[in-house]
Design a protein around this motif. Structure first.
Motif, PDB file in Angstrom:
ATOM      1  N   CYS A  22     -10.647  -1.221  -5.876  1.00  0.00           N
ATOM      2  CA  CYS A  22      -9.851  -1.762  -6.975  1.00  0.00           C
ATOM      3  C   CYS A  22     -10.770  -1.943  -8.177  1.00  0.00           C
ATOM      4  N   TYR A  37      -4.125  -8.389  -1.386  1.00  0.00           N
ATOM      5  CA  TYR A  37      -2.822  -8.828  -0.927  1.00  0.00           C
ATOM      6  C   TYR A  37      -2.106  -7.658  -0.251  1.00  0.00           C
ATOM      7  N   ARG A  45       8.436  -8.904  -3.320  1.00  0.00           N
ATOM      8  CA  ARG A  45       7.192  -9.116  -4.054  1.00  0.00           C
ATOM      9  C   ARG A  45       6.611 -10.502  -3.817  1.00  0.00           C
ATOM     10  N   ARG A  48       4.227 -11.191  -0.740  1.00  0.00           N
ATOM     11  CA  ARG A  48       2.901 -10.591  -0.591  1.00  0.00           C
ATOM     12  C   ARG A  48       1.943 -11.616  -0.011  1.00  0.00           C
ATOM     13  N   TYR A  97      -2.584  -4.547  -2.666  1.00  0.00           N
ATOM     14  CA  TYR A  97      -2.857  -4.848  -4.065  1.00  0.00           C
ATOM     15  C   TYR A  97      -4.101  -5.730  -4.160  1.00  0.00           C
ATOM     16  N   CYS A  98      -4.825  -5.585  -5.237  1.00  0.00           N
ATOM     17  CA  CYS A  98      -5.854  -6.578  -5.532  1.00  0.00           C
ATOM     18  C   CYS A  98      -5.390  -7.378  -6.733  1.00  0.00           C
ATOM     19  N   ASN A  99      -5.842  -8.617  -6.790  1.00  0.00           N
ATOM     20  CA  ASN A  99      -5.498  -9.464  -7.919  1.00  0.00           C
ATOM     21  C   ASN A  99      -6.351 -10.720  -7.879  1.00  0.00           C
ATOM     22  N   ALA A 104      -2.227 -15.192  -9.755  1.00  0.00           N
ATOM     23  CA  ALA A 104      -2.291 -13.747  -9.901  1.00  0.00           C
ATOM     24  C   ALA A 104      -2.078 -13.339 -11.349  1.00  0.00           C
ATOM     25  N   GLU A 106      -0.746 -11.005 -14.275  1.00  0.00           N
ATOM     26  CA  GLU A 106       0.438 -10.179 -14.512  1.00  0.00           C
ATOM     27  C   GLU A 106       0.171  -9.216 -15.665  1.00  0.00           C
ATOM     28  N   TRP A 108       0.822  -6.907 -12.044  1.00  0.00           N
ATOM     29  CA  TRP A 108       0.062  -6.404 -10.914  1.00  0.00           C
ATOM     30  C   TRP A 108      -0.200  -4.907 -11.122  1.00  0.00           C
ATOM     31  N   GLY A 111      -0.709  -0.769  -6.755  1.00  0.00           N
ATOM     32  CA  GLY A 111      -0.962  -0.866  -5.322  1.00  0.00           C
ATOM     33  C   GLY A 111      -1.321   0.484  -4.722  1.00  0.00           C
TER      34      GLY A 111
END
Length: 118
Positions: A22, A37, A45, A48, A97-99, A104, A106, A108, A111
């Motif tokens: 990522c 995630y 969503r 997650r 996903y990474c965040n 988190a 926004e 995202w 993925g």
């Protein structure tokens, strides 16, 4: 400008390995804990699940479901977070996903799909 770009997913047999990457925009990367995630098939969503976390001082923690099989790491010079996934199971299937954590960023990223076959 895309801020979070995940890659490295794919189709793998149970027991196999994948390494997710990522790339994170500098403005997000600096000073934030980072997590991976997972959104399992059929989940929404907001369902997650945080499965791996690395703090700003590189302490790591994992969900019980992946403990001992997954390893999160970070390359500060490359603004990149990795997830090494070993001994994959069919239940690991999902979009990863990474965040940032705990809040988190926004939007995202898109993925990366991981599919583990039996």
């Amino acid at each position: 400008q895309v801020q979070l770009v995940e890659s490295g997913g794919g189709l793998v047999q149970a027991g196999g390995s994948l390494r997710l990457s990522c790339v994170v925009a500098e403005s997000i990367f600096s000073g934030n804990h980072m997590g991976w995630y997972r959104q399992a098939p059929g989940e929404q969503r907001d369902e997650r699940e945080l499965i791996a976390l690395i703090t700003t001082n590189t302490r790591t923690s994992y969900a019980r479901s992946v403990q001992g099989r997954f390893t999160i790491s970070i390359d500060f010079a490359a603004n990149t977070v990795y997830l090494q996934m070993d001994s994959l199971k069919p239940e690991d299937t999902g979009v990863y996903y990474c965040n940032t954590y705990p809040t988190a960023f926004e939007p995202w990223g898109q993925g990366t799909q991981v599919t583990v076959s039996m």
